[in-house]
Design an enzyme around this catalytic site. Structure first.
Site, PDB file in Angstrom:
ATOM      1  N   CYS A   1       0.837  -1.209   0.000  1.00 42.60           N
ATOM      2  CA  CYS A   1       0.000   0.000   0.000  1.00 42.60           C
ATOM      3  C   CYS A   1       0.868   1.253   0.000  1.00 42.60           C
ATOM      4  O   CYS A   1       2.089   1.200   0.108  1.00 42.60           O
ATOM      5  CB  CYS A   1      -0.925  -0.006   1.205  1.00 42.60           C
ATOM      6  SG  CYS A   1      -0.066   0.187   2.786  1.00 42.60           S
TER       7      CYS A   1
ATOM      8  N   ALA B   1       3.048   1.612   3.038  1.00 41.32           N
ATOM      9  CA  ALA B   1       4.214   0.721   3.004  1.00 41.32           C
ATOM     10  C   ALA B   1       5.322   1.319   2.148  1.00 41.32           C
ATOM     11  O   ALA B   1       6.505   1.235   2.507  1.00 41.32           O
ATOM     12  CB  ALA B   1       3.812  -0.649   2.462  1.00 41.32           C
TER      13      ALA B   1
ATOM     14  N   ARG C   1      12.234  -5.122   6.165  1.00 39.56           N
ATOM     15  CA  ARG C   1      12.866  -5.340   4.855  1.00 39.56           C
ATOM     16  C   ARG C   1      14.359  -5.653   4.955  1.00 39.56           C
ATOM     17  O   ARG C   1      15.055  -5.659   3.966  1.00 39.56           O
ATOM     18  CB  ARG C   1      12.679  -4.118   3.958  1.00 39.56           C
ATOM     19  CG  ARG C   1      11.252  -3.896   3.535  1.00 39.56           C
ATOM     20  CD  ARG C   1      11.164  -2.797   2.495  1.00 39.56           C
ATOM     21  NE  ARG C   1      11.601  -3.219   1.179  1.00 39.56           N
ATOM     22  CZ  ARG C   1      12.353  -2.478   0.381  1.00 39.56           C
ATOM     23  NH1 ARG C   1      12.794  -1.306   0.753  1.00 39.56           N
ATOM     24  NH2 ARG C   1      12.694  -2.910  -0.811  1.00 39.56           N
TER      25      ARG C   1
ATOM     26  N   HIS D   1       6.109   6.191  -2.406  1.00 41.11           N
ATOM     27  CA  HIS D   1       7.450   6.667  -2.755  1.00 41.11           C
ATOM     28  C   HIS D   1       7.390   8.143  -3.136  1.00 41.11           C
ATOM     29  O   HIS D   1       8.216   8.953  -2.688  1.00 41.11           O
ATOM     30  CB  HIS D   1       8.015   5.892  -3.946  1.00 41.11           C
ATOM     31  CG  HIS D   1       8.043   4.408  -3.759  1.00 41.11           C
ATOM     32  ND1 HIS D   1       7.984   3.531  -4.819  1.00 41.11           N
ATOM     33  CD2 HIS D   1       8.121   3.647  -2.645  1.00 41.11           C
ATOM     34  CE1 HIS D   1       8.035   2.288  -4.362  1.00 41.11           C
ATOM     35  NE2 HIS D   1       8.103   2.339  -3.049  1.00 41.11           N
TER      36      HIS D   1
END
Length: 545
Positions: free
Chosen positions: A65, A68, A99, A198
Site C-alpha cells: 500500500c 508501506a 525489509r 514513494h
C-alpha cells in the site's frame, strides 16, 4: 514426486490466452492490457503496456500500500530519524524493520531502526480524534531520544477521520526548536500501490530536509546514490567500491542514510539513480533546483557495476578518475570471473522468472545473464509505463484520478544555490560520446523477444505460469515465496533477500552466483509435495463456467 518434465514450448500468445481463460470477460479484457508479449528490439518501438492502475477487486495482488511505500521503503532505512506510525497497531507493525535494511550506527551511535513506534489508536481515538494522542507520542519520542527529526506517517483510519498530522507536526516542531518534525499524508488507500508512497515520501524529504545543511562537503568527485536501500548490506558493498575508486557518496536515498545526508544532498555534482521508479522524482527536483544532472546506473551484477563506475568516471571527465576506476575493476573482476567459470556450467541454459518491485526485476536480469540463465517472464509490482517502455513515453502518459491524489511540487531554480555542474556544451559533448542524462530505456528492450511481461502479477497467474513454463527459478517477494515452493520450484525472495546478501557490486555478485547455483541445482525441490497433493481437495467451478 518429481517435477513434470518440460513439455513442448508454449507459444507466448497461447500462454496469454491460458492466463486469461479463467477470468470473467470484462476482467479478462482489462487484464489483457497488462499482459504483454515483448516484441521490443533495437529497431522497434517498445509495445505499450497498461501499468500503474488499480488492482481488480477480488484478485490476490502482490502489491503493498501507499503507507508501506512511504514508511517502509523510503524512510525505513534512515537510522537517525524517529518514525512514528499514526494509526492502529496492525499498521504499526510495518513501522518496525521488515525489509532487512541494514545500517551502521556511525560515530554518534544513533540507530532507531530496530524500534517500532506507533500511536496505537483505539476505538475511542477513531471516534473522537487522535491528534492529542499523536502529540503525546511525539513528546515521548523527543524526551527519550532527542533526535534530529521525527516523521509521522498517516494510515487509512487517520485519513478517514481527518486527523491533521501536518498541523500537529508544525506545532511540535515549533515547541521543540531543535527537532525537525514533519508528516506524510500516506494513507494506504491513497494510491494504486506502494509507488504512490514513494512519491509522497520524496516530496516531503525534498521539502523538509534537502538543502538544510549549507556547509559544503569535501570530495573531488561527489555523487548522490538514489534508489539504493541497503537490503542485506548492498549499500555497504557499493560504498566500499565507490570509496576504493575515490568517489565520495554524499547521500544515499535511503539505505544506511542519515539526516545529515539528506540535508546535504545539494552539494553533490552528480546524482546516480538505481531504482528509477522509487526515486526519479528526487533526481528531477535536485536537477531543477540545484543544477545536479542525473544518470541511470545499476550496481546489481558485476558487468553492470563496472559499466556504472565507468559512466561516473566519464561524467567527471578526469583521466585520474578514469584510470582509478579501471584499476579497481581490473582488481575486482578476476575473482568474479573465477566464480562464473566454476558455476556457469551448472546454471547455463536454466530459466528464471522475475516479478520484483519497480526496477529490481530489470537489475537482476543482468545477474542471471552473467550466469547464462534466461529470463522468460518478468514484471513489476508497482511499475509505471516508463519503467517498462522507457522515459520517452512520459509525455504520452495520461494523468488519472489516482495520480492527481499526489501533490506535485512546483520546483524552481534556487536563487542562491543553483549551480550548473556542466555547461550546455560539455553536456552535449558527453551525450554525443554516449553518456545519456535523464534517460532510462526501461525493462522491455533488455528482455528477449517473445518474453511474457506482466504488470501486477497475482497469485493465480504466478501458479499458472509455473505450470505452463516450468522455470528453474522463480524470483519475487515474501507473499509468493511459499506458494511457489509448494509447486516444487525453488524461489528466491528478492525484496528482502531472506537471510542472504549483499548481492550488489562485485562481491555481491559472487554471493548471488553461489546462492543461485545451490537453488537451481538442489534436488530437494523435486521431492516437495503440497498438502493438497497428499490429501483429497475440494473442487468447484466459477459461476460463469
Amino acid at each position: 514426486m518429481s517435477i513434470k518434465p518440460k513439455m513442448v514450448q508454449w507459444d507466448p500468445t497461447d500462454i496469454k490466452k491460458e492466463l486469461l481463460k479463467k477470468y470473467p470477460p470484462k476482467v479478462a479484457r482489462k487484464r489483457a492490457k497488462q499482459i504483454m508479449i515483448n516484441e521490443a528490439t533495437e529497431c522497434e518501438a517498445p509495445p505499450e503496456i497498461v501499468a500503474n492502475v488499480r488492482t481488480i477487486p477480488g484478485i490476490i495482488t502482490m502489491r503493498g500500500c501507499t503507507y508501506a511505500g512511504c514508511k517502509g521503503v523510503i524512510m525505513g532505512p534512515t537510522r537517525d530519524i524517529v518514525n512514528i506510525t499514526h494509526g492502529p497497531i496492525g499498521c504499526g507493525f510495518y513501522s518496525w524493520l521488515t525489509r532487512r535494511n541494514q545500517t551502521d550506527p556511525g560515530v554518534d551511535g544513533e540507530n532507531y531502526i530496530p524500534y517500532c513506534f506507533s500511536t496505537d489508536m483505539q476505538d475511542q481515538d477513531i471516534i473522537f480524534g487522535g491528534e492529542k494522542k499523536l502529540e503525546a507520542a511525539i513528546q515521548e519520542a523527543y524526551d527519550l531520544f532527542h533526535p534530529k527529526a521525527i516523521c509521522i506517517f498517516s494510515t487509512c483510519p487517520v485519513g478517514l477521520i481527518g486527523d491533521d498530522v501536518h498541523a500537529v507536526s508544525r506545532k511540535m516542531k515549533e515547541k521543540f526548536g531543535d527537532c525537525n518534525v514533519f508528516g506524510f499524508s500516506c494513507e494506504g488507500y491513497k494510491g494504486v500501490s506502494q509507488s504512490a508512497g514513494h512519491h509522497i515520501a520524496n516530496n516531503q524529504v525534498f521539502t523538509h530536509l534537502v538543502g538544510e545543511n549549507k556547509e559544503p562537503k569535501e570530495g573531488k568527485y561527489k555523487i548522490n546514490l538514489l534508489g539504493e536501500y541497503n537490503i542485506g548490506g548492498d549499500g555497504f558493498e557499493i560504498d566500499r567500491i565507490l570509496k576504493k575508486c575515490g568517489i565520495t557518496n554524499i547521500a544515499t536515498f535511503s539505505g544506511n542514510s542519515t539526516y545529515d545526508q539528506f540535508a546535504s544532498a545539494q552539494h553533490a555534482d552528480l546524482s546516480c539513480v538505481m531504482c528509477h521508479r522509487s526515486i526519479n522524482y528526487v533526481a528531477d527536483m535536485l536537477e531543477t533546483k540545484y543544477g545536479i544532472p542525473w544518470i541511470k546506473v545499476n550496481f546489481i551484477g558485476a558487468k553492470s557495476t563496472a559499466k556504472s563506475l565507468r559512466k561516473i568516471a566519464e561524467y567527471f571527465n578526469d583521466p585520474e578518475l578514469v584510470k582509478k576506476v579501471n584499476d579497481v575493476i581490473a582488481e575486482e573482476m578476476p575473482e568474479v570471473e573465477a566464480a562464473i567459470e566454476d558455476i556457469k556450467e551448472r546454471t547455463a541454459g536454466k530459466t528464471a522468472m522475475l516479478f520484483v518491485g519497480g526496477s529490481r526485476a530489470h537489475h537482476y536480469n543482468d545477474l542471471f545473464a552473467e550466469l547464462g540463465m534466461k529470463t522468460i517472464s518478468a514484471g513489476y509490482e508497482f511499475g509505471h509505463r516508463d519503467d517498462y517502455e522507457g522515459r520517452q513515453v512520459i509525455p504520452n502518459i495520461k494523468v488519472d484520478a489516482d495520480s492527481r491524489n499526489i501533490e506535485e511540487l512546483e520546483i524552481t531554480p534556487s536563487p542562491d544555490e543553483f549551480k550548473a555542474r556542466k555547461t550546455p556544451a560539455e553536456l552535449k559533448a558527453l551525450e554525443d560520446a554516449g553518456l545519456k542524462f535523464r534517460h532510462y530505456d526501461g525493462l522491455n528492450p533488455d528482455l528477449d523477444k517473445g518474453s511474457i511481461i506482466i504488470d501486477d502479477l497475482n497469485q493465480y497467474e504466478a501458479e499458472k505460469l509455473v505450470e505452463l513454463l516450468k522455470p528453474d527459478l522463480f524470483c519475487a517477494g515474501i507473499k509468493e515465496k511459499f506458494s511457489i515452493q509448494k509447486l516444487g520450484i525453488p524461489m528466491k525472495q528478492l525484496h528482502s533477500y531472506d537471510s542472504g546478501g549483499p548481492y550488489a557490486g562485485f562481491k555481491g555478485a559472487i554471493n548471488f552466483y553461489q546462492e543461485i547455483d545451490r537453488l537451481v541445482n538442489s534436488k530437494v525441490w523435486s521431492y516437495m509435495k503440497a498438502p493438497w497433493q497428499e490429501n483429497p481437495e475440494l473442487t468447484a467451478t466459477f459461476v460463469w463456467e
